[in-house]
Design a protein around this motif. Structure first.
Motif, PDB file in Angstrom:
ATOM      1  N   ILE A 145       1.011  -1.326  -0.075  1.00 25.34           N
ATOM      2  CA  ILE A 145       0.136  -0.302  -0.043  1.00 25.34           C
ATOM      3  C   ILE A 145       0.994   1.398   0.012  1.00 25.34           C
ATOM      4  CG2 ILE A 145      -1.897   1.117   1.283  1.00 25.34           C
ATOM      5  CD1 ILE A 145      -2.356  -1.537   2.572  1.00 25.34           C
ATOM      6  N   GLU A 146       0.886   1.997  -0.926  1.00 29.32           N
ATOM      7  CA  GLU A 146       1.725   3.176  -1.154  1.00 29.32           C
ATOM      8  C   GLU A 146       0.866   4.198  -2.274  1.00 29.32           C
ATOM      9  OE1 GLU A 146       5.524   2.216  -2.920  1.00 29.32           O
ATOM     10  OE2 GLU A 146       4.356   1.065  -4.415  1.00 29.32           O
ATOM     11  N   GLY A 147       1.218   5.267  -2.106  1.00 26.08           N
ATOM     12  CA  GLY A 147       0.847   6.538  -2.951  1.00 26.08           C
ATOM     13  C   GLY A 147      -0.825   6.454  -2.716  1.00 26.08           C
ATOM     14  N   GLU A 148      -1.550   6.449  -4.229  1.00 28.81           N
ATOM     15  CA  GLU A 148      -2.934   6.325  -3.906  1.00 28.81           C
ATOM     16  C   GLU A 148      -3.499   5.261  -3.043  1.00 28.81           C
ATOM     17  OE1 GLU A 148      -4.372   6.982  -7.956  1.00 28.81           O
ATOM     18  OE2 GLU A 148      -3.456   9.007  -8.064  1.00 28.81           O
ATOM     19  N   GLY A 149      -2.938   4.166  -2.986  1.00 25.91           N
ATOM     20  CA  GLY A 149      -3.297   3.156  -2.144  1.00 25.91           C
ATOM     21  C   GLY A 149      -3.634   3.348  -0.897  1.00 25.91           C
ATOM     22  N   ARG A 150      -2.907   4.381  -0.072  1.00 28.67           N
ATOM     23  CA  ARG A 150      -3.106   4.849   1.072  1.00 28.67           C
ATOM     24  C   ARG A 150      -4.382   5.560   1.243  1.00 28.67           C
ATOM     25  NH1 ARG A 150       1.685   8.297   3.736  1.00 28.67           N
ATOM     26  NH2 ARG A 150       1.389   9.201   1.826  1.00 28.67           N
ATOM     27  N   GLU A 151      -4.868   6.363   0.331  1.00 24.26           N
ATOM     28  CA  GLU A 151      -5.978   7.042   0.162  1.00 24.26           C
ATOM     29  C   GLU A 151      -7.241   5.943   0.283  1.00 24.26           C
ATOM     30  OE1 GLU A 151      -6.762  10.207   0.338  1.00 24.26           O
ATOM     31  OE2 GLU A 151      -4.747  11.203   0.360  1.00 24.26           O
ATOM     32  N   ARG A 152      -7.017   4.954  -0.653  1.00 22.24           N
ATOM     33  CA  ARG A 152      -7.956   3.787  -0.578  1.00 22.24           C
ATOM     34  C   ARG A 152      -8.041   2.805   0.868  1.00 22.24           C
ATOM     35  NH1 ARG A 152      -5.887   3.821  -5.896  1.00 22.24           N
ATOM     36  NH2 ARG A 152      -4.493   2.090  -5.400  1.00 22.24           N
ATOM     37  N   PHE A 153      -6.967   2.916   1.266  1.00 18.24           N
ATOM     38  CA  PHE A 153      -6.779   2.081   2.627  1.00 18.24           C
ATOM     39  C   PHE A 153      -7.457   3.143   3.547  1.00 18.24           C
ATOM     40  CE2 PHE A 153      -3.775   0.271   5.968  1.00 18.24           C
ATOM     41  CZ  PHE A 153      -4.789  -0.971   6.129  1.00 18.24           C
ATOM     42  N   SER A 154      -7.224   4.393   3.518  1.00 19.89           N
ATOM     43  CA  SER A 154      -8.046   5.428   4.779  1.00 19.89           C
ATOM     44  C   SER A 154      -9.341   5.217   4.440  1.00 19.89           C
ATOM     45  CB  SER A 154      -7.502   6.495   4.136  1.00 19.89           C
ATOM     46  OG  SER A 154      -8.131   7.656   4.875  1.00 19.89           O
ATOM     47  N   ALA A 155     -10.013   5.132   3.037  1.00 25.09           N
ATOM     48  CA  ALA A 155     -11.363   5.048   3.201  1.00 25.09           C
ATOM     49  C   ALA A 155     -11.904   3.657   3.420  1.00 25.09           C
ATOM     50  CB  ALA A 155     -11.747   5.352   1.586  1.00 25.09           C
TER      51      ALA A 155
END
Length: 193
Positions: A60-70
């Motif tokens: 999980i990195e970059g935009e993946g962190r936004e998706r993980f946050s959601a």
């Protein structure tokens, strides 16, 4: 390789192991390229009875962190947590620039019980954290109720028999830790049989 060089490598590895500590404040840069590949390869070298390879790694990195946050926010809401807990869940992925979710990908096996496959995945987490440390990075292994949350499990492709063993947060430590720690006395933990 000479004896002195071999002894130094052994001492460096031993020092790293006995002085291991997690770093909870992590910033850029995160391991990338060969450094990240080394970390993942170290995880693949975990003890593996029956060569089942009972692990799956989700980077999980970059935009993946936004998706993980959601995802964590949605899971916290679904669990009926209060606003403070929901906010904490939403912000959790931004504690480090890189997170690796480690799933014990377990199979029914006549010689290798489920618990042993889960332990193997746990060993993979430890190996990856040590590989990060060996390359100048560090991390912290986090777990908690989200490892059992159905929304989170589904997002990480868990089948019924699988288990999320943790989230390995990785990056560059923000605080300089001392190079040694006070080692505990082994006596209370050890018995000779």
């Amino acid at each position: 390789m000479g004896k002195n060089h071999q002894r130094r490598v052994e001492m460096d590895a031993l020092d790293m192991l006995v002085n291991r500590r997690s770093a909870s404040r992590l910033a850029e840069p995160a391991p990338t390229g060969d450094a990240l590949e080394n970390i993942l390869r170290a995880g693949l070298r975990a003890p593996d009875h029956g060569t089942l390879q009972p692990w799956r790694f989700f980077v999980i990195e970059g935009e993946g962190r936004e998706r993980f946050s959601a995802l964590l926010e949605k899971a916290a809401v679904a669990d009926g947590q209060d606003e403070k807990a929901i906010d904490k869940a939403r912000n959790a992925p931004f504690r480090a620039p890189l997170i690796i979710t480690v799933v014990a990908h377990c199979e029914a096996h006549h010689k290798v019980p489920h618990w042993e496959q889960v332990v193997s995945a746990g060993c993979a987490v430890m190996a990856m954290q040590m590989a990060a440390l060996a390359q100048g990075f560090n991390g912290i292994w986090r777990s908690g109720p989200f490892t059992d949350n159905n929304l989170v499990r589904e997002a990480f492709e868990c089948r019924e028999q699988d288990q999320i063993v943790g989230f390995l947060y990785l990056g560059t430590p923000q605080l300089k830790a001392s190079t040694t720690i006070n080692l505990p006395d082994t006596a209370p933990f050890v018995r000779h049989f």
